[in-house]
Scaffold this motif. Structure first.
Motif, short mmCIF file in Angstrom:
data_model
loop_
_atom_site.label_atom_id
_atom_site.label_comp_id
_atom_site.label_asym_id
_atom_site.label_seq_id
_atom_site.Cartn_x
_atom_site.Cartn_y
_atom_site.Cartn_z
N GLU A 167 0.82 -1.23 0.00
CA GLU A 167 0.00 0.00 0.00
C GLU A 167 0.84 1.27 0.00
O GLU A 167 0.31 2.38 0.13
N MET A 168 2.16 1.12 -0.11
CA MET A 168 3.01 2.31 -0.05
C MET A 168 2.76 3.22 -1.25
O MET A 168 2.60 2.76 -2.37
N ALA A 169 2.74 4.55 -0.97
CA ALA A 169 2.38 5.51 -2.02
C ALA A 169 3.51 5.73 -3.03
O ALA A 169 3.26 6.20 -4.14
N GLY A 170 4.73 5.40 -2.64
CA GLY A 170 5.85 5.54 -3.58
C GLY A 170 6.15 6.98 -3.97
O GLY A 170 6.40 7.29 -5.13
N ILE A 171 6.09 7.88 -2.99
CA ILE A 171 6.38 9.29 -3.28
C ILE A 171 7.86 9.55 -3.04
O ILE A 171 8.40 9.23 -1.98
#
Ligand code: ADP
Ligand code: ASP
Ligand code: MG
Length: 418
Positions: A408-412
């Motif tokens: 679920e990591m947003a990867g920003i």
């Protein structure tokens, strides 16, 4: 039809291509027949570059001239956005803060909006124009140009929404909403669908740059429907709203950090009944915002007072105190910079014991020394060495069960990386 107020931040208008994309978004609202007021920040890193330019000329530039310089950044982006909209066939008019009727107090560099005369904006809207207002700026009653403090364009947008009784104030930025911690620092931070005004206000005050604290204050006071969204996607974002409408009551909702903290210690202050009011009165007269304060006994006749301030105001605080050494009657001043503040925030904290203990344990286990502590009903903050701050934020985020699963990591990306 209800007025829509939108605000686009620096990254969102960081290039000509991005300004065109913002124009397309605004044109879509206009095409629905909605009256639209848009606030924009200066392009990309313009404000930082202007500050740097000023510092090359003068180590402590006059605050009035600083405002004169910094307000040019927003003036560039309002004009370019208006041009981009006309290219799309949308009638648009750019207005500086003062043309838009924004009156502030006299404190250069961190002025507060006192009043907005919306007549000109309303006239433009009545003619079917999109109104583009420069963020972060206003004018005093005597005609001086002011700025609202770093990040202040959010406040321009919310104050306009309040004055125009807008149907919504949409803050478009470079992340998809408000996260449980800065997603550029904590890869496992999760986006919140909604957050209370109180919690958002604390997070903002404690360093979460995503909203300017005064914008939250203003939205809370005037009940402005406020949403934070990405300018690069269509995701629904995060609604900031009244606590009674919220479904969740997690005890810690988010971790904030502020990388720019300085600490002053005034040692051996003569202990008189008026000592503290005198010391902090002097700082207040110099418009210095004091954050944490700790008082302890020095000996039978004297006390020690330590307090934290924003790093930008540390030198000034030191000068002001040193200049009044005789009347304050103290032995020594110590000044320390290179500090950070990490905070855990949550409205549910009041009713749950053990939050402070958990926070101290997490920092202690990581071997991070705590230099100052302050608490309120909905937050606990610790001042720590800056070089340990990133690690501390991640540790606390995990300790309070806020980490999202890997999938679920947003990867920003971290700032500067993309
Ligand atoms: P803008 O130029 O759009 O006003 P800012 O840089 O002022 O953008 O604010 C957005 C930034 O705030 C994000 O890029 C993110 O790094 C930072 N931020 C800090 N804390 C949070 C948080 N809790 N949630 C989301 N973003 C945060
Ligand atoms: N341009 C100003 C700043 O960088 C105001 C803002 O972006 O909100 O602080
Ligand atoms: Mg901002």
């Amino acid at each position: 039809m209800g007025i829509v107020v939108q605000k686009y931040g620096g990254t969102s208008v960081g290039s000509v291509e991005r300004i065109r994309r913002v124009a397309e978004r605004v044109a879509a609202v206009h095409a629905q027949g909605k009256p639209c007021v848009v606030t924009v920040s200066a392009m990309g890193k313009t404000t930082d570059q202007l500050i740097d330019l000023a510092r090359q000329v003068s180590p402590r530039p006059p605050a009035r001239e600083m405002d004169m310089l910094l307000t040019t950044g927003e003036q560039v982006s309002i004009a370019l956005l208006a041009m981009a909209l006309s290219e799309l066939g949308v009638p648009a008019r750019s207005l500086t803060g003062w043309q838009a009727g924004i009156t502030t107090d006299e404190i250069h560099g961190k002025a507060r909006i006192q009043e907005i005369d919306t007549r000109l904006i309303r006239e433009c809207l009545d003619r079917g124009e999109v109104v583009i207002v420069a963020g972060f700026q206003g004018k005093t009653a005597t005609g001086e140009i002011t700025t609202l403090g770093r990040g202040g364009s959010d406040t321009t947008a919310v104050a306009l929404a309040a004055a125009l009784e807008a149907e919504v104030c949409e803050i478009y930025t470079d992340v998809p909403g408000v996260f449980t911690a800065d997603p550029r620092v904590v890869p496992r931070a999760g986006k919140m669908d909604e957050i209370s005004f109180e919690e958002m206000l604390e997070l903002a005050h404690l360093g979460a740059a995503v909203l300017h604290p005064r914008s939250v204050e203003c939205a809370m006071k005037h009940r402005v429907p406020l949403v934070v969204r990405s300018s690069f996607s269509e995701e629904p974002g995060t609604w900031v709203k009244e606590a009674k409408d919220l479904e969740t009551e997690r005890h810690v909702r988010g971790i904030a950090h502020d990388m720019h903290v300085a600490r002053m210690k005034v040692l051996g202050l003569k202990n008189r009944i008026e000592t503290l009011s005198h010391l902090f009165g002097i700082l207040a007269d110099a418009h210095i915002n004091v954050d944490m304060i700790v008082q302890s006994e020095h000996d039978a006749e004297r006390i020690d007072v330590a307090f934290s301030v924003h790093e930008d105001e540390g030198e000034l605080a030191k000068e002001v105190i040193e200049a009044r050494r005789e009347e304050l009657d103290y032995l020594k001043v110590l000044y320390e910079t290179g500090l950070a503040k990490v905070s855990a925030v949550g409205a549910g904290m009041v009713s749950r014991p053990g939050v402070a203990a958990k926070m101290f344990a997490a920092l202690t286990d990581a071997g991070i020394r705590i230099k100052m502590v302050s608490t309120s009903e909905i937050k606990i903050s610790c001042v720590i060495p800056r070089e340990r701050a990133v690690e501390a934020v991640r540790e606390l985020h995990a300790a309070f069960g806020l980490d999202v699963a890997e999938g679920e990591m947003a990867g920003i990306a971290a700032k500067g990386a993309g």
